[in-house]
Structure formats: structure tokens, C-alpha cells
Design a protein around this motif. Structure first.
Motif, PDB file in Angstrom:
ATOM      1  N   TYR A 238      -6.742 -17.051  75.399  1.00 23.93           N
ATOM      2  CA  TYR A 238      -5.357 -16.775  75.014  1.00 23.93           C
ATOM      3  C   TYR A 238      -5.271 -15.463  74.233  1.00 23.93           C
ATOM      4  O   TYR A 238      -4.352 -14.659  74.463  1.00 23.93           O
ATOM      5  CB  TYR A 238      -4.796 -17.919  74.180  1.00 23.93           C
ATOM      6  N   LYS A 239      -6.199 -15.256  73.346  1.00 25.40           N
ATOM      7  CA  LYS A 239      -6.158 -14.025  72.550  1.00 25.40           C
ATOM      8  C   LYS A 239      -6.348 -12.796  73.434  1.00 25.40           C
ATOM      9  O   LYS A 239      -5.743 -11.742  73.185  1.00 25.40           O
ATOM     10  CB  LYS A 239      -7.232 -14.082  71.465  1.00 25.40           C
ATOM     11  N   LYS A 240      -7.169 -12.923  74.485  1.00 27.26           N
ATOM     12  CA  LYS A 240      -7.378 -11.795  75.398  1.00 27.26           C
ATOM     13  C   LYS A 240      -6.083 -11.414  76.114  1.00 27.26           C
ATOM     14  O   LYS A 240      -5.750 -10.220  76.227  1.00 27.26           O
ATOM     15  CB  LYS A 240      -8.465 -12.161  76.418  1.00 27.26           C
ATOM     16  N   HIS A 241      -5.344 -12.428  76.583  1.00 30.80           N
ATOM     17  CA  HIS A 241      -4.138 -12.143  77.365  1.00 30.80           C
ATOM     18  C   HIS A 241      -2.905 -11.895  76.496  1.00 30.80           C
ATOM     19  O   HIS A 241      -2.073 -11.048  76.836  1.00 30.80           O
ATOM     20  CB  HIS A 241      -3.868 -13.305  78.322  1.00 30.80           C
ATOM     21  N   ALA A 242      -2.774 -12.650  75.387  1.00 36.78           N
ATOM     22  CA  ALA A 242      -1.577 -12.520  74.547  1.00 36.78           C
ATOM     23  C   ALA A 242      -1.733 -11.467  73.468  1.00 36.78           C
ATOM     24  O   ALA A 242      -0.734 -11.019  72.886  1.00 36.78           O
ATOM     25  CB  ALA A 242      -1.241 -13.870  73.909  1.00 36.78           C
ATOM     26  N   GLY A 243      -2.980 -11.070  73.185  1.00 39.74           N
ATOM     27  CA  GLY A 243      -3.219 -10.121  72.102  1.00 39.74           C
ATOM     28  C   GLY A 243      -2.456  -8.819  72.217  1.00 39.74           C
ATOM     29  O   GLY A 243      -1.811  -8.381  71.247  1.00 39.74           O
ATOM     30  N   PRO A 244      -2.460  -8.167  73.393  1.00 40.05           N
ATOM     31  CA  PRO A 244      -1.707  -6.905  73.518  1.00 40.05           C
ATOM     32  C   PRO A 244      -0.216  -7.069  73.227  1.00 40.05           C
ATOM     33  O   PRO A 244       0.403  -6.190  72.608  1.00 40.05           O
ATOM     34  CB  PRO A 244      -1.960  -6.510  74.981  1.00 40.05           C
ATOM     35  N   GLN A 245       0.380  -8.160  73.679  1.00 39.35           N
ATOM     36  CA  GLN A 245       1.811  -8.381  73.418  1.00 39.35           C
ATOM     37  C   GLN A 245       2.061  -8.642  71.937  1.00 39.35           C
ATOM     38  O   GLN A 245       3.075  -8.210  71.380  1.00 39.35           O
ATOM     39  CB  GLN A 245       2.325  -9.541  74.270  1.00 39.35           C
ATOM     40  N   LEU A 246       1.145  -9.347  71.281  1.00 37.70           N
ATOM     41  CA  LEU A 246       1.294  -9.597  69.846  1.00 37.70           C
ATOM     42  C   LEU A 246       1.239  -8.282  69.069  1.00 37.70           C
ATOM     43  O   LEU A 246       2.029  -8.059  68.142  1.00 37.70           O
ATOM     44  CB  LEU A 246       0.189 -10.540  69.362  1.00 37.70           C
ATOM     45  N   GLU A 247       0.327  -7.399  69.460  1.00 35.36           N
ATOM     46  CA  GLU A 247       0.214  -6.096  68.777  1.00 35.36           C
ATOM     47  C   GLU A 247       1.437  -5.240  69.074  1.00 35.36           C
ATOM     48  O   GLU A 247       1.918  -4.508  68.195  1.00 35.36           O
ATOM     49  CB  GLU A 247      -1.056  -5.380  69.225  1.00 35.36           C
ATOM     50  N   ASP A 248       1.956  -5.353  70.298  1.00 30.12           N
ATOM     51  CA  ASP A 248       3.120  -4.561  70.674  1.00 30.12           C
ATOM     52  C   ASP A 248       4.361  -4.995  69.893  1.00 30.12           C
ATOM     53  O   ASP A 248       5.199  -4.162  69.526  1.00 30.12           O
ATOM     54  CB  ASP A 248       3.357  -4.708  72.177  1.00 30.12           C
TER      55      ASP A 248
END
Length: 807
Positions: A238-248
Motif C-alpha cells: 500500500y505504501k508503494k502505491h499510495a505513497g506518491p499520492q500522499l506526498e502529492d
């Protein structure tokens, strides 16, 4: 030899008809109750097992803590299914569902409201066992605007099941081609949809937002896969896929996100456990509760034990009456093993008679039990196939267990002592018998206390101040079908005499409605200044119609143009936001799932907390915005002639939507339905408690009869010496009442502890009151005294000359 045992047993049982009737009735009641509970438990444990691959099906869940709120969801993000299928070779297949809500389905010139609709991926037929009557499961839902329906819907709209290629029209506009008809979904399923619409029809299914969860996702694992080991990989996935959106969005990684006390956790639950172990946001149906399965199973065992205890008590109590029989048999050369076999034969015959009566009683009571429990239990060949062997085993086991002590006790008499009259008589000295009486009444008192606590908790729920007034509020269904005419209908209804107010909104407090979002205190999203909340659209009449209370600021007003960006928050939201004065403070809400754009709102009022979820849960943050929506329509009425008022509202409806059904209910009825399962459980517990008390009283009645019989001579002498009836009744009753008092002392603390654990499941609950324990004890003593008094008074009224002559 066996034939002789049976013949002798029947003679003995017929000679003591009263004893036999009490034992047979007690066992029959106990076994009938057990059978009904077994049917209930079997039904509860069989949910979703109709799926051929049930052992490999799991649902994906979300646990989220963010913005001062913690929630457990039965849904996950739209893109997660495809990503899981690509990243984990352990997954054989995956399917998503997305709720569609109610729609008007055209049948001739009539539009019928249908609620059981769902969007589904084509792989639904690979994961779940949904046998298709017509159509092909491999192609049924591959194209947009295609639909699969159940056979009952096919019969309802076309009077046949071979309808592949036919078209259904929703809301007068959308058309769906039928590509398959499946068998009706079994009752023992955690979902019961009648319309499966192709997922490709829904644009949201192609959403790429990982931080928005709206899809019920199920995975089918390959054989031999350990789902716990797979689950352990989800955090990194989950962190791999959702991480970029969370940072964005929040400009921070998951490490800093979690340092702020927040988390997003993905987990699995086996499909066979959903019905009894899951109570999350966005469940398809109202699920059961494993606690009630344990409670009913315990009650079944308790009642059966009480019935067996009756048997043992009555058999040992009448030992003196059969002592001479045993002595004579032994003198004539009968071995002890033959005596044991004789008494066990009697026990098994009584159990057999009780079991036969119990089967017919359970069959006769099943419709009533279904009505009480809300079940649809029926006797099927499958049930019969395991019921008959199970009953045979039960008869042997109960017969041997219930008759074992009497058989060993009676067969162990010394024949010389018996024939010389040296055998001790009377109720006193029967330590095991006293223990069993205490055991019986301890169970009964435990159930009485439990019943009182459950009843008072349900009454508390019914009378609790919910923060809104549910009385005299009418709700009208199908309102979404009116489209832009909904406001016209609202204004017409408000003009009807007897209508106090009316409102259009997205949802009502009695709905299991979830429209969660995250609001921010600043235009730049900051996790430390976020509020995770329910975000409902209402109109300016909603608060008044439902009798809610504004404690700060004001209500929405259609005269205030700026209220288009106004918000009203509840107390729980105000507490999380922690503004010194929330009025006129700004909040920013995302306009899309990717939180790319935030819209500015301002707070115009604070409303007193009201319960919009189960009273098992605390009130969580909720924010109203001025947007009437088309989901719910409610009317506050003030009329003594409700039928006439309904007729006028229906007339207005017909003028706006002549081809649509007029459907209505009352808000208090909807509220009651939220706790219908608890109400049904309470009714069943009361019924079973009453049966347990009746069975215990049957045994006590028999014991009192034998105690009076064994003290016939003493009673006669006391009467000649001047003892009155009350003295004799007290003499015969005190031993039993003393045992009941001991039972009260044992059962009360145990019941208090057990019910305290049950009440912990409610966020809003009553404390167990001292008088509930006292009332249960008084009731037990009263019931026992009444039961004993019948026999005691009968003995006290016996002519003393007759009783002494018999000696």
C-alpha cells in the motif's frame, strides 16, 4: 433379556405416572428448546458456505485513523484490485463491487423502486458461486450497460427466466441489456443483490485515487495460500502505491504520516466470518454477532442440563420407594449389572419419549420461532440427514448420563439394610440432590438477571435523547425519481394542513449512510490541521424538521447567498477542530478524490450532537453543507388524522410523478429497525428464560411431592400435636428456599459480570442496577415458593389419621 428390561421398565414407568410425566415433559421442553437453538446456530454458522470456493475467498478491509477520527471500513480504493492481482501471484482472482443505490425500474407504464443493485466486475462469477440459469458467466458483464439479474427478478418483470437479450429501463432513461439470469442468492449470504450491473458502466471504477475507499473488494487465493502471510505484505504494497499520492497531497511520506499518530492499514477477513465477526462501515447487510451464537449455545446447554438434573433429582428422590424392590431383586440373585441395565433402560425410554415429543414440538414451534428471530428456518432433507443420527446419539448420551447416578445409587443398596428398614429416608442428607437444585436455580436466576438487563438496555435505547426528534416524522421513498421536480413536491407538501415542515437532504440519521471526507483548516493540506468527517448535504429546513438544536451560531437560510459555502458542524467536529469560537472560521474541502483542488467554506453554526450511527458507537464528527440533494425527503406532521394527511401527500406525489410508486414510512419505525436484532434477541432470551424456569419448576414440583410423601408420618404427628397449615408449609418449604437462596448468592455476581461484558458493546448504556439483581432473587424465591406450596398445602390438608394408619 433386553425385551424383559423394556417390559419391566414400562411397568415401572406406568406405575409412577406422575414421575414419568414430569420427566418426559421436562426432557421434551429441554430438547425442543435445544433443537430450535441448534437450528438457529446452524443457520448463523452456515453463512456464505454455499460458495464452492468459500475457504479461499477473503474481503479486503481498510482501517484508517486520520483527522481526529478512527474508522474501520469494508471498502478499499478503486485501483487496488488490479494492483493486487499484478503484485501478488498468490491471488487467483479478484472482484470489486460498488453500490448503486435504489433506482426506478420500468414495468409497462409503472416504475418500481428496486434497491438491491450493485456494480460488479465480470470476475464475480469466478469468485462467488452464482449459478447461471441462462447466459454465459464468462461474457455476462464484460460490456458496458449490461446486467445480470436473479430468477425472481426475471419472473417479476417478464414472467419467465429465459430473458437474455431483453432490456431493462432505469429512471426512464438508462437502458441495460440482460446478459444473464442467476439463481436466487441463498438466504445465508452476507449480500442479497438482485441486479448485477457491469462495472465498466461506472466511470468511477477507473479512478486512480488510492486515498479514497469506495469499493468492496474480494480476492480468491490459490489453494494452499496462507492469507496471514499475504496480509503481512500489504503494508509495503500500500505504501508503494499510495505513497506518491500522499506526498502529492499532504507533502509528507508515510513515516511522517504515522509519526503524526495516523495510519492506513489493509487487512483481510475470510468470507465465512463476515456475517458473525464484521461490523464495519459499508457492510452490504446488517450482520449477525458471534456473541449471540455463544449466548444461545450456552442457554441450550443450560436448559438441557436443567432437564437432566430434573431426571437425576426425581430418580434419587424416589429411591426409598424403590429400595424394597432393589432389596428383593438382590436377595433373589439379581446381579448389580442387571439392576444398572434395568434403570438405564428406564432412563433411555423416558429420554426417547421426550425426544419424540421434542421433535414434533420444535417442528410445530418453528414458524413462531422464525417470527421471533427474523429467520427463515425450514426443515430440509439436509437437516434431517444429520438430525436423526444426532438425536439417536443424544438419546443414548442423555439417557445414560441422566440415569447413570440413579442407576449406580439404587443398585448399590445393601439388601439387608433395605429389608430391615435401615435406609435413610427424606429430603435431608441428599447432598448431590441439593447441589443439583442449587445448580438449576442458579442457571434460572442467571437467565432472569440477563433478561432484565437486556430489557432495560433496549428500553434505554428507545427512550434516549438522540439529539433529534424522531416522533411524527414521515419519510417518503423514491424521491430521487422526481429529479428537478423534488423541490416542487416539497413546496406543495409544506402547504398541506397538518404539515409543520419538510426537508430534502442526502440522508437521514436512521440511515447507515457514509459520505466521509477530509476537511482542512488551511488551504494547503496539513495532516495536523485536518478533520476526517461525515459530510452531508441538507437544505435549510432539515434541522427544524428533525427537531435538532443549534447551540452556537445559526441555521442555514435561503435568504443568505453566502450560505452556499456555509457549514454547520456538530459538537464532536468542534471538539476536534478546537477553535476557540468556530463561528465564521474557514474550512477547506476537496472537490475530487485526488484532493487537487480545495473549496473554501465557512462555519455558520454548531449543532448539538445527535446519534446518526448505532448507539453501540460514539458520535463522530459530522458536517452539514447547504445542498438539499435528492436522497431523502422527510415531513414533520402534526395531525390527528394521519390517513387523511397521507392521502393528500400521495395526491401531490401523483401530480408530480404519476408513474412512480408512492412509498413512505415513519422515522421512529426506521430507528426501531436499527435495533431489531437486539429486540429479537431480547424476545428470544425472555422466551428461553421462561422455559428454563418452567423446567426447573417441574423438577422442584416433583421433589416437593416426594419430600412431602417421605414425611407423611411426621406431618400427621405434628398436626395431631396442634401444628397449623402455615407451620407445616414452612417446614416443608424452608429446605428448598434455603437452596434457592444459595443459588441467588452464586448466580448474582456471575450474571452481573457477564451482563457487564455485554453492555460494554454499547457506547451508550445503562449501568446494571442493584434492583435488577434483587428483583431476580425475589422472583426466584417467589416462583420456588409457589411451586413448593402446592404440594406443601396438599400434604398439610391430608387427614393425619389416614397418614398414621398408612404407617
Amino acid at each position: 433379556m433386553i425385551r424383559n428390561y423394556i417390559k419391566t421398565a414400562f411397568r415401572s414407568l406406568m406405575k409412577n405416572k406422575g414421575f414419568t410425566i414430569i420427566n418426559v415433559l421436562g426432557l421434551a421442553l429441554g430438547l425442543a428448546t435445544c433443537l430450535l437453538i441448534v437450528f438457529y446456530v446452524f443457520d448463523e454458522l452456515s453463512y456464505d458456505r454455499y460458495n464452492e470456493k468459500a475457504d479461499r475467498i477473503y474481503r479486503v478491509n481498510d482501517d484508517i485513523k486520520f483527522g481526529g477520527n478512527t474508522n474501520s471500513y469494508a471498502v478499499s480504493p478503486a485501483p487496488m484490485a488490479a494492483a493486487m492481482k499484478a503484485d501478488f501471484p498468490e491471488i487467483e482472482q479478484i472482484v470489486r463491487f460498488r453500490g448503486k443505490g435504489g433506482n426506478q425500474v420500468k414495468k409497462g407504464n409503472q416504475n418500481i423502486e428496486e434497491d438491491m443493485m450493485i456494480y460488479a466486475d465480470p470476475s464475480v462469477f469466478d469468485v462467488f458461486t452464482l449459478p447461471m440459469i441462462s447466459g454465459s458467466p464468462t461474457t455476462a458483464l464484460t460490456e458496458p450497460h449490461t446486467i445480470v439479474i436473479t430468477e425472481q427478478i426475471a419472473q417479476k418483470y417478464f414472467n419467465k427466466t429465459n430473458v437474455v437479450g431483453q432490456v431493462l429501463t432505469f429512471n426512464d432513461t438508462a437502458q441495460y441489456k440482460i446478459t444473464g439470469v442467476i439463481k436466487n442468492i441463498p438466504h445465508q449470504s452476507h449480500f442479497h443483490f438482485d441486479f448485477f450491473i457491469s462495472m465498466s458502466t461506472l466511470a468511477e471504477s477507473r479512478d486512480i485515487a488510492w486515498l479514497s475507499s469506495n469499493f468492496n473488494t474480494y480476492i480468491l487465493l490459490k489453494p494452499g495460500t496462507d492469507y496471514k502471510k499475504l496480509e503481512a505484505k500489504f503494508d509495503a504494497f500500500y505504501k508503494k502505491h499510495a505513497g506518491p499520492q500522499l506526498e502529492d497531497i499532504l507533502h509528507l511520506n508515510f513515516a511522517k504520516f504515522e509519526q503524526g499518530g495516523n495510519y492506513i492499514r489493509i487487512n483481510l477477513i475470510p468470507v465465512k466470518k463476515i456475517h458473525l465477526y464484521s461490523n464495519r462501515v459499508a457492510e452490504f447487510d446488517a450482520n449477525g454477532n458471534i456473541d449471540y451464537v455463544y449466548i444461545f449455545s450456552a442457554i441450550a446447554i443450560f436448559i438441557l442440563l436443567i432437564a437432566c438434573v430434573n431426571f437425576m433429582n426425581l430418580s434419587t428422590a424416589r429411591s426409598s420407594n424403590r429400595a424394597r424392590e432393589v432389596g428383593v431383586r438382590k436377595v433373589l440373585g439379581s446381579a448389580r449389572k442387571y439392576l444398572i441395565a434395568q434403570f438405564l433402560t428406564e432412563s433411555i425410554i423416558v429420554t426417547l419419549l421426550g425426544a419424540v415429543i421434542a421433535v414434533f414440538a420444535a417442528w410445530a414451534l418453528l414458524p413462531l420461532f422464525n417470527q421471533m428471530s427474523g429467520k427463515e428456518l425450514i426443515i430440509t432433507p439436509h437437516i434431517v440427514s444429520w438430525l436423526i443420527p444426532a438425536l439417536f446419539i443424544i438419546i443414548i448420551v442423555i439417557g445414560c448420563l441422566a440415569g447413570s447416578y440413579p442407576a449406580l445409587f439404587l443398585s448399590g443398596f445393601n439388601p439387608i439394610d433395605v429389608l430391615k428398614g435401615k435406609l435413610a429416608n427424606g429430603f435431608k442428607g441428599g447432598l448431590l440432590r441439593s447441589f443439583l437444585v442449587v445448580f438449576q436455580f442458579a442457571i434460572s436466576i442467571f437467565l432472569i438477571i440477563g433478561t432484565l438487563v437486556i430489557y432495560n438496555q433496549l428500553k434505554f435505547i428507545q427512550n434516549k435523547d438522540l439529539g433529534y426528534n424522531r416522533d411524527h416524522v414521515l419519510t417518503v421513498g423514491n424521491i430521487g425519481a422526481l429529479g428537478n421536480s423534488a423541490n416542487t413536491f416539497k413546496q406543495e407538501v409544506k402547504q398541506i394542513a397538518g404539515v409543520t415542515d419538510a426537508s430534502l437532504s442526502e440522508a437521514l440519521p436512521t440511515w447507515d449512510y457514509g459520505n466521509g471526507t477530509t476537511l482542512f483548516k488551511d488551504q494547503a493540506p496539513d495532516q495536523k490541521r485536518a478533520l476526517n468527517t461525515q459530510f452531508w448535504g441538507i437544505d435549510e429546513d432539515y434541522i427544524n424538521t428533525l427537531g435538532m438544536k443549534i447551540i452556537k451560531g445559526r441555521n442555514f437560510s435561503k435568504e443568505m447567498l453566502t450560505d452556499s459555502t456555509g457549514l454547520i458542524i456538530n459538537e464532536a467536529a468542534a471538539k476536534v477542530l478546537a477553535f476557540s469560537n468556530p463561528i465564521d472560521q474557514k474550512l477547506y474541502a476537496p472537490t475530487d478524490n485526488m484532493v487537487k483542488n480545495l473549496k473554501a467554506y465557512h462555519i455558520v453554526g454548531v449543532i448539538k450532537d445527535f446519534n446518526f450511527k448505532s448507539l453501540r458507537l460514539n458520535v463522530t464528527p459530522l458536517v452539514f453543507r447547504l445542498d438539499g440533494g435528492r436522497g431523502a425527503f422527510c415531513v414533520r406532521v402534526n395531525s390527528a388524522n394521519i390517513p387523511a394527511l397521507l392521502a393528500q401527500i400521495k395526491k401531490s406525489w401523483s401530480g408530480v410523478a404519476p408513474n412512480y410508486q408512492f412509498d413512505y414510512s415513519f422515522l421512529d419505525q426506521q430507528f426501531d429497525s436499527l435495533y431489531r436484532s437486539e429486540q429479537r434477541i431480547g424476545t428470544i432470551v425472555i422466551a428461553f428464560t421462561s422455559l428454563a424456569i418452567i423446567i426447573a419448576c417441574l423438577g422442584l414440583f416433583g421433589l416437593a411431592a416426594y419430600a412431602a410423601e417421605q414425611r407423611t408420618k411426621e406431618i400427621g404427628i405434628r398436626k395431631i400435636l396442634g401444628a397449623n397449615m402455615s407451620t407445616i408449609v414452612g417446614m416443608l418449604s424452608k429446605d428448598f428456599i434455603g437452596l434457592v437462596a444459595i443459588a441467588i448468592a452464586i448466580a448474582s455476581p456471575l450474571a452481573w459480570w457477564a451482563m457487564k461484558q455485554w453492555l460494554e458493546g454499547f457506547a451508550y448504556r445503562q449501568n446494571i442496577q442493584w434492583w435488577e439483581l434483587a428483583l431476580a432473587g425475589i422472583a426466584a424465591v417467589f416462583i420456588a415458593f409457589i411451586t413448593i406450596s402446592f404440594q406443601s398445602i396438599r400434604a398439610a390438608l391430608t387427614n393425619p389419621v389416614k397418614s398414621l394408619r398408612s404407617e
